[in-house]
Design an enzyme around this catalytic site. Structure first.
Site, PDB file in Angstrom:
ATOM      1  N   LYS A  28       0.880  -1.237  -0.131  1.00  0.00           N
ATOM      2  CA  LYS A  28      -0.049  -0.122  -0.092  1.00  0.00           C
ATOM      3  C   LYS A  28       0.858   1.253  -0.015  1.00  0.00           C
ATOM      4  O   LYS A  28       0.454   2.113  -0.714  1.00  0.00           O
ATOM      5  CB  LYS A  28      -0.930  -0.017   1.359  1.00  0.00           C
ATOM      6  N   THR A  29       2.109   1.470   0.630  1.00  0.00           N
ATOM      7  CA  THR A  29       2.675   2.407   0.722  1.00  0.00           C
ATOM      8  C   THR A  29       3.370   2.856  -0.721  1.00  0.00           C
ATOM      9  O   THR A  29       3.495   3.970  -1.051  1.00  0.00           O
ATOM     10  CB  THR A  29       4.072   2.433   1.737  1.00  0.00           C
ATOM     11  N   ASP A 215      -3.799   7.120   4.890  1.00  0.00           N
ATOM     12  CA  ASP A 215      -3.287   5.722   4.940  1.00  0.00           C
ATOM     13  C   ASP A 215      -3.962   5.280   6.348  1.00  0.00           C
ATOM     14  O   ASP A 215      -4.385   5.917   6.982  1.00  0.00           O
ATOM     15  CB  ASP A 215      -1.783   5.854   5.205  1.00  0.00           C
ATOM     16  N   GLU A 216      -3.900   3.965   6.257  1.00  0.00           N
ATOM     17  CA  GLU A 216      -4.523   3.318   7.484  1.00  0.00           C
ATOM     18  C   GLU A 216      -6.008   3.836   7.797  1.00  0.00           C
ATOM     19  O   GLU A 216      -6.415   3.973   9.007  1.00  0.00           O
ATOM     20  CB  GLU A 216      -3.484   3.277   8.898  1.00  0.00           C
ATOM     21  N   GLN A 246      -7.462  -5.425   9.650  1.00  0.00           N
ATOM     22  CA  GLN A 246      -6.514  -4.809  10.673  1.00  0.00           C
ATOM     23  C   GLN A 246      -6.844  -3.838  11.646  1.00  0.00           C
ATOM     24  O   GLN A 246      -6.034  -2.948  11.859  1.00  0.00           O
ATOM     25  CB  GLN A 246      -5.248  -4.594   9.704  1.00  0.00           C
ATOM     26  N   ARG A 604       2.429 -10.948  10.264  1.00  0.00           N
ATOM     27  CA  ARG A 604       3.872 -10.142  10.565  1.00  0.00           C
ATOM     28  C   ARG A 604       5.012 -11.098  10.097  1.00  0.00           C
ATOM     29  O   ARG A 604       6.129 -10.661   9.851  1.00  0.00           O
ATOM     30  CB  ARG A 604       3.910  -9.926  12.075  1.00  0.00           C
TER      31      ARG A 604
END
Length: 670
Positions: A28-29, A215-216, A246, A604
């Site tokens: 996504k970044t 973002d997020e 998330q 993770r």
């Protein structure tokens, strides 16, 4: 690395509102940074008309660095990449008179607000920490829901705890205004109310920010969502990136339903799913997918990976928590030896901070380097807090919390009795503590000696503040620290000369930051001392537990703290009912968020994942026999290997393992 078709689509869609549903490890970044470059290079947007916001300074820094690499530093000048709270702070600074605040306002962190609430509730709560924390949480929740003190009083049932909290909220707001201070929640609340109530100011910012990226997005609360809507206006030129799977921060106001609200408020919303995971092997990802399918979903998605299949997920079974730590250590050391890995490749994740102690103990005993994320931050150190408090007073004498910390540090003969008299005088005359220090009538409550000390301190602050505004600010501050003999104080109060030396090194680091911020650089304008103090205070509030350390050490952290990170090998410890899912969530029937937390932990891991359970665990002084977490049973049985399941090892596998061990030994001696 080229963008995949979904990423490319997300980058190039600019015609209207866009939601990018980005699964864990889906890049996504890269999408956000490439979209910024696309807006500038292809669509003709000026960088100064683009803003990108996220939730941590670390994420904002990474985004800014990537954009600079893509566009070049010169081309990206003027681009606004920051946290939500930094954006809010910048808006507030432009409109202080409209908001009813003066220049040089202070930012109160959670410790400052706790101290103020402790004072305000002294007669009611008598320092009861739990009650004060509950009140602190109520005020924060009200602010996040855009509810002011008057409305909180109106809507709270009479003679209830909420009504009592609302009354204290009103007093708290009054004192904060008197101190010319803002808290963390105000940094979103005030800009949102400003835009709601002042159309012309809103239009100014809508012209400044013509394209917004968030973002997020699943972590936004009500006030943050409203702020986004007010900034984008009717043009609705924005892209939000989020993942409802998330969303793990409901306890601090996050509203995953904001993803669904987008569909209602923006019927033309374009939905793009990023489902290719670039982080985890197929087995880990498949297990995570199966687990999270047990939750209801706003949007359906299914992550996939083109990486290798990977090892089975292993469940290690221990007698108790001490044995659990021993087994994790043994497994880690054996794995490290056989695979020639580094300590920094391993992470131990847990639901609650209390679980870390037994792992710390065994790692220290075996001299294995480790780092606990979320430990004491740079700004949490005593000497740094002292200097920051002095700076806060120098730029805002109404900052009573900072004043109380430093008025007798180093010791200057202003004890508790004197402070109590000053406080009573200030309350009677409805003024701040510093104003009381300098008031002509203060001599009526203080003796000659105390008055001399108090007057000397007040004069010192005024003189230093004036000098800092007129001359070389950094030199003035250094001379000030010499004049109060802070270094001597540090050596006199530290546990050892070495500790004092480290303390002075921390102060020198802080002074270096101040120098850089005052000077400015090619990307950032020079700052006044007041702006520097605001920026450093905000950095402290945002960066606790955020330090990025590439040192050779095992990483220990909570599952919440692990979000956004990745590690080759992960141990998720304490996979038991009552720990994960947490008993409070079980009692409140909030299992969905606990499952999302487990999903975050699993995703993770890049190459291998281990779980641990204990047959017996100490809880509040008693021994209990926990049962394995329901989440373990929700994982696909073909992908998980319980320790008690005897695995048949072929002769070829034994030979391969022996050969690998010999190779590992050789590598040590080569």
């Amino acid at each position: 690395m080229q963008l995949n078709p979904a990423q490319q689509s997300a980058v190039e869609y600019i015609q209207g509102p866009c939601l990018v549903l980005a699964g864990a490890g889906s890049g996504k970044t890269r999408v956000i940074t490439n979209k910024i470059a696309y807006l500038v290079n292809v669509c003709g947007y000026k960088p100064s008309h683009i803003a990108a916001v996220t939730f941590t300074n670390k994420a904002a820094r990474e985004m800014k660095e990537r954009v600079s690499q893509t566009l070049g530093k010169k081309a990206s000048r003027g681009l606004k990449v920051s946290t939500f709270h930094t954006l809010g702070l910048n808006i507030i600074k432009k409109h202080l008179p409209t908001l009813g605040f003066k220049q040089g306002f202070s930012l109160f962190d959670d410790k400052d607000t706790y101290a103020l609430l402790n004072d305000l509730t002294e007669e009611t709560y008598a320092g009861d920490k739990d009650e004060i924390r509950l009140l602190q949480s109520s005020i924060s929740n009200w602010k996040n829901e855009l509810i002011d003190p008057s409305k909180a009083l109106e809507t709270s049932p009479k003679d209830s705890i909420k009504s009592q909290h609302a009354s204290f909220y009103k007093e708290y707001a009054r004192h904060m205004k008197a101190y010319n201070a803002l808290d963390f929640d105000d940094l979103i609340l005030l800009p949102t109310l400003l835009f709601q109530n002042h159309e012309k100011i809103r239009e100014i910012w809508q012209q400044k920010i013509r394209y917004l990226l968030v973002d997020e997005y699943q972590d936004t609360n009500t006030s943050q969502y409203q702020l986004v809507r007010l900034i984008v206006g009717e043009r609705a030129r924005f892209t939000v990136v989020g993942d409802d799977d998330q969303s793990i921060y409901s306890w601090r106001g996050a509203q995953p339903k904001n993803l669904n609200l987008l569909k209602q408020h923006y019927p033309s919303l374009k939905l793009i799913k990023l489902e290719q995971n670039y982080r985890s092997c197929q087995r880990i990802l498949h297990s995570a997918n199966i687990l999270i399918q047990n939750n209801p979903h706003i949007f359906d998605k299914r992550l996939f990976s083109t990486l290798n299949q990977g090892e089975k997920l292993k469940v290690l079974v221990a007698k108790n928590e001490e044995h659990e730590a021993e087994k994790v250590l043994a497994e880690m050391l054996a794995h490290k030896f056989m695979n020639n890995t580094s300590y920094k490749d391993y992470a131990i994740l847990y639901r609650g901070n209390h679980q870390s102690r037994v792992f710390e103990k065994i790692l220290m005993k075996n001299r294995i380097p480790y780092k606990i994320s979320g430990g004491m931050s740079f700004f949490g150190r005593t000497e740094v807090k002292d200097i920051m408090s002095y700076l806060r007073v120098l730029v805002n004498v109404d900052d009573d919390n900072a004043l109380l910390r430093v008025i007798n540090t180093p010791t200057r003969g202003i004890g508790r009795v004197t402070l109590a008299k000053i406080g009573e005088f200030a309350n009677v005359h409805q003024m701040g503590l510093f104003e009381a220090l300098s008031h002509p009538q203060i001599s009526s409550v203080l003796g000659a000696k105390a008055l001399e000390h108090v007057s000397g301190f007040a004069k010192l602050i005024v003189t230093t503040s004036d000098n800092a505004q007129r001359g070389d600010t950094q030199s003035v501050i250094r001379d000030f620290l010499k004049s109060i003999q802070y270094e001597e104080h540090l050596y006199a109060t530290s546990a050892s000369p070495k500790a004092a030396e480290m303390g002075m090194n921390n102060i020198n680091t802080l002074m270096g930051w101040i120098k850089d911020l005052i000077a400015g650089d090619s990307l950032n304008a020079p700052m006044t001392l007041s702006e520097v103090v605001q920026r450093l205070t905000l950095r402290d509030m945002m960066e606790r537990g955020e330090e990025d350390d590439e040192a050779e050490q095992v990483q220990l952290m909570t599952l919440h703290a692990s979000k956004g990170l990745e590690f080759p090998y992960v141990f998720m410890v304490g996979m038991e009912e009552g720990l994960l899912p947490h008993q409070v969530s079980v009692d409140e029937e909030n299992i969905d968020e606990e499952r999302r937390l487990a999903y975050v932990g699993i995703t993770r891991a890049q190459q291998q994942l281990f779980f641990t359970i204990a047959r017996e665990r100490r809880q509040q002084g008693e021994f209990i026999e926990p049962t394995p977490s329901r989440f373990l049973y929700e994982l696909p049985s073909d992908d998980i290997e319980w320790e008690w399941q005897k695995k048949k090892v072929t002769t070829e596998e034994k030979a391969a393992k022996a050969q690998k061990g010999i190779a590992a030994l050789k590598s040590i001696f080569d």
